[in-house]
Design a protein around this motif. Sequence first.
Motif, short mmCIF file in Angstrom:
data_model
loop_
_atom_site.label_atom_id
_atom_site.label_comp_id
_atom_site.label_asym_id
_atom_site.label_seq_id
_atom_site.Cartn_x
_atom_site.Cartn_y
_atom_site.Cartn_z
N GLY A 1 4.71 -4.10 -3.18
CA GLY A 1 5.22 -2.93 -2.47
C GLY A 1 4.46 -1.67 -2.82
N VAL A 2 3.86 -1.65 -4.01
CA VAL A 2 3.07 -0.48 -4.40
C VAL A 2 1.72 -0.53 -3.68
N GLU A 3 1.42 0.55 -2.95
CA GLU A 3 0.14 0.61 -2.25
C GLU A 3 -0.80 1.67 -2.82
N LEU A 4 -0.22 2.78 -3.26
CA LEU A 4 -1.04 3.82 -3.87
C LEU A 4 -0.35 4.37 -5.11
N VAL A 5 -1.17 4.87 -6.03
CA VAL A 5 -0.68 5.31 -7.33
C VAL A 5 -1.22 6.71 -7.62
N ARG A 6 -0.42 7.55 -8.28
CA ARG A 6 -0.92 8.79 -8.87
C ARG A 6 -0.59 8.77 -10.35
N LEU A 7 -1.62 8.85 -11.18
CA LEU A 7 -1.39 8.83 -12.62
C LEU A 7 -1.09 10.23 -13.14
N THR A 8 -0.18 10.30 -14.09
CA THR A 8 0.17 11.56 -14.76
C THR A 8 0.04 11.32 -16.26
N SER A 9 0.47 12.30 -17.05
CA SER A 9 0.39 12.13 -18.50
C SER A 9 1.74 11.81 -19.13
N GLY A 59 1.83 8.42 -17.32
CA GLY A 59 2.93 8.15 -16.41
C GLY A 59 2.32 7.83 -15.07
N ALA A 60 3.11 7.33 -14.14
CA ALA A 60 2.58 7.06 -12.81
C ALA A 60 3.67 7.17 -11.77
N LEU A 61 3.27 7.72 -10.64
CA LEU A 61 4.12 7.68 -9.46
C LEU A 61 3.44 6.71 -8.50
N ALA A 62 4.23 5.85 -7.89
CA ALA A 62 3.64 4.83 -7.02
C ALA A 62 4.52 4.63 -5.80
N GLY A 63 3.92 4.14 -4.73
CA GLY A 63 4.72 3.91 -3.54
C GLY A 63 3.89 3.44 -2.36
N ARG A 64 4.55 3.45 -1.22
CA ARG A 64 3.87 3.06 0.03
C ARG A 64 2.82 4.10 0.39
#
Length: 435
Positions: free
Chosen positions: A112-120, A274-279
């Motif tokens: 379900g995860v298609e794209l990711v944004r990495l954080t700290s 950290g990471a935010l992920a989603g469609r």
Amino acid sequence: MDVVDESAMTNEAAFARACLSLVGGVNSPVRSFNSVGGVPFFVREGHGSYVIDVEGRRYLDYIQSYGAIIHGHGDPRISSAIEEAARKGTTFGAPTLGEVMLAEQIKAKVPGVELVRLTSSGTEATMTALRLARGATGRSKIIKFEGCYHGHSDALLAASGSGVASLGLPASVGVTPAAVHDTVVLPYNEVPQIGEDVAAVIVEPVAANMGLVPPEPAFLSQLRALTTQAGALLIFDEVITGFRVADGGASTLFGITPDLWCFGKVIGGGLPVGALAGREELMVQLAPTGPVYQAGTLSGNPLATAAGVVALEQLSLSSYRKLTGRAEQLSLGLTKVIQEADLAVQVQRVNSLLGIFFADEPVTNYRQAVASVERGIYPYFFHAMLRRGVALAPGPYEILFPGLAHSVDDIDKTIDIASAAAVEARDLWHRTGRG
Ligand SMILES: *Cc1c(COP(=O)(O)O)cnc(C)c1O
């Protein structure tokens, strides 16, 4: 700079010195001993399931950096990946392949995860999730659940568990009414009504910051159905559950796909990630492809991604079988010996995650968690364990993190120690007249 002779150092001396230059002697309130009393032990080093303090005392460690460590302390594969990365430079402000590899790992493991944004940090991931949800829906309200912790951003500090709960605070001073005006706090495990003004529902799919509180069977599926119906997003905060509770985390364990995931802890292999992920359709609304701004000088840091990639690569289905096996052994043993000491206990567990409540009945929400904590047994149990060489978290709302470095013998030893500790805790607690 004065040279510290570690052989002569005591925890008292380290703490006294720390308090002269660090607020309360710590950099995160959960590390303080405020809710259990006494002085924190200062860690000199950690190996596998153990940490060693500045006095040279060894503790079997169930804190494991609150879940950031899953392979045990000082895992040589992770340490050498960090060393190798460090030799090539520590941060560039230009993209690196390590970031891509970590994102690919997350995508590969979480359907379900298609794209990711990495954080700290996890906090940045949840903060960004809210902004993205509001940006994407054009709505303001956020629903969160009482006792769920989503990091320390203003809007999410309302009625959170973990350190805020340990300090006895409803939320934090300094958070303005305006900052939490759009945050609606509801009881965990009760299916809410979701209005047309709700941008998102954020939830810990297994609550792990008010002790361990499993979701009731229909809770998450109802949240999924109702958010979809209302046009709101469902955000799974998997900062603890992600890559720990099962391969693919809670969303695969329960077979429920949220719109957005927040990750942290395990995915950094002990370094800040950290990471935010989603469609894709949602994630592209973040800058630079979309209008929702988010950034970070050290986001996707090369050392952190090197550690995270190795940490995730080393997790297989058999790792999760092992983790769950250890946690099961621990929960059965703890339940038995604590009950034998005539204390009411609920060791609540979902796969590898477990927490101890001194309570007569299973705990299903924050109100019940508080009632259990207010009986006041945990601090005695905590210190009785610590004196015997087992480090639990110094707060009653934190859970235990048995990891891949904990052996069957480690767990057996823990249960033996808990047997004596429970008797001591009971006696001391009775003496206070509360038992
Ligand atoms: C730890 C935690 C966070 C915050 O992560 P940090 O890296 O400490 O900012 C958010 N959500 C959950 C569920 C957590 O356990």
